[in-house]
Design a protein around this motif. Structure first.
Motif, PDB file in Angstrom:
ATOM      1  N   SER A 158       0.906  -1.246   0.044  1.00  0.00           N
ATOM      2  CA  SER A 158      -0.041  -0.056   0.109  1.00  0.00           C
ATOM      3  C   SER A 158       0.929   1.318   0.094  1.00  0.00           C
ATOM      4  O   SER A 158       1.873   1.399   0.795  1.00  0.00           O
ATOM      5  CB  SER A 158      -0.944   0.154   1.406  1.00  0.00           C
ATOM      6  N   GLY A 162      -3.157   4.466   0.262  1.00  0.00           N
ATOM      7  CA  GLY A 162      -3.841   3.108   0.822  1.00  0.00           C
ATOM      8  C   GLY A 162      -3.730   3.036   2.121  1.00  0.00           C
ATOM      9  O   GLY A 162      -4.406   2.028   3.048  1.00  0.00           O
ATOM     10  N   ARG A 292      -0.338   9.612  -4.611  1.00  0.00           N
ATOM     11  CA  ARG A 292      -0.242   7.997  -5.038  1.00  0.00           C
ATOM     12  C   ARG A 292       1.099   7.687  -5.726  1.00  0.00           C
ATOM     13  O   ARG A 292       1.926   8.670  -6.157  1.00  0.00           O
ATOM     14  CB  ARG A 292      -1.369   8.318  -6.321  1.00  0.00           C
TER      15      ARG A 292
END
Length: 308
Positions: A158, A162, A292
């Motif tokens: 992750s 995440g 991200r």
């Protein structure tokens, strides 16, 4: 309606009011009284007090009518009904300041901080007397006090986007203080007395006293592979340290990062000011920006404790 308090003193304001709402409808009140401080209060302040004390939402126009100041003892004590910030909790900053040119880890670039738009330049874009500064920063993700997500170590782990907030914010926390030990390694045996499950485990080595000096980059305290395995097995929620690295950096192995991040346990490195915390009874927060494709990012780490 219930009498409401504004502030302390021996004067009260009596008035009628009419309140309209932006989604339709309205309410009225007659002969309403508020405790006030001093012998006068504006219509705007009265309107604000009504909206705030009655916790009204979607308020449109507020009209204050037939207002008069009267001498009358307050109906409530000065402390009753006063706004209190977050139950009077105390917050303790555990982060280093990020500054232009600072070095967090040898070999990694220092941040470059500058103006994208200076205040002087902005004046050409706004009305006279209005100016803004828009900053720009070139930053390695491992700068200052930062948090590692599993993606930092694992391609399929992750990334920062995440990480659930319940792994980062308002965690029940403990401090494991090893600052007086002779060696650098923090082993499993030193963790055994503690309940680690679900907690932010903050290891205080005292190494932050060297921050900003060459000594900070010298052989530093770290956790052992056995300590990491124990933290993972006990289900620690997050693990932090006030040292250069949670792993031993004298070789290329990184067993602590490998074990903790494989278990989905975030790591917070380069903490500071852990000496200001009790051993337990506080909460810990270290939330990075949701970027991200990135595994590490600086955080504003802090502890929250009940007020005294």
């Amino acid at each position: 309606m219930t009498e409401q308090q504004l502030t302390g003193g021996d004067h009260r304001v009596q008035f009628d009011f009419e309140i309209g709402f932006t989604n339709g409808g309205g309410i009225q009140g007659q002969g309403f009284r508020l405790d006030i401080d001093g012998d006068d209060i504006s219509d705007g302040e009265v309107a604000d007090a009504i909206v705030r004390d009655l916790r009204l939402l979607m308020v449109g126009e507020v009209q204050i009518l037939n207002k008069q100041i009267i001498r009358e003892p307050h109906k409530r004590s000065r402390t009753t009904g006063q706004a209190r910030s977050a139950d009077d909790r105390i917050r303790i900053d555990l982060s280093h300041i990020v500054e232009a040119g600072m070095v967090t880890y040898p070999g990694l670039p220092a941040p470059v901080i500058c103006d994208f738009l200076s205040r002087e330049q902005s004046r050409a874009h706004y009305a006279p007397g209005t100016e803004f500064q828009i900053g720009m920063i070139e930053l390695c993700s491992n700068t200052g006090t930062y948090l590692d997500s599993p993606f930092h170590r694992y391609l399929d782990g992750s990334d920062l986007t995440g990480l659930p907030l319940d792994r980062l914010a308002d965690l029940d926390a403990i401090v494991i203080d090893v600052s007086g030990q002779a060696g650098r390694a923090v082993d499993r045996s030193q963790l055994l007395p503690y309940d680690l499950g679900g907690k932010a485990v903050l290891v205080r080595t005292g190494w932050d006293r060297h921050w900003g000096t060459d000594a900070y980059f010298q052989p530093h305290p770290f956790l052992t592979a056995a300590a990491a395995a124990h933290l993972a097995a006990e289900g620690a929620g997050l693990v932090g340290i006030d040292s250069l690295n949670i792993d031993n950096t004298s070789d290329g192995e990184r067993p602590v990062h490998t074990t903790l991040l494989a278990a989905g346990i975030p790591i917070c490195e380069h903490l500071t000011n852990l000496a200001a915390l009790p051993a337990e009874g506080f909460r810990f927060t270290a939330v990075p920006v949701k970027v991200r494709g990135m595994g590490t990012f600086p955080v504003r780490a802090y502890a929250t404790m009940p007020g005294r």
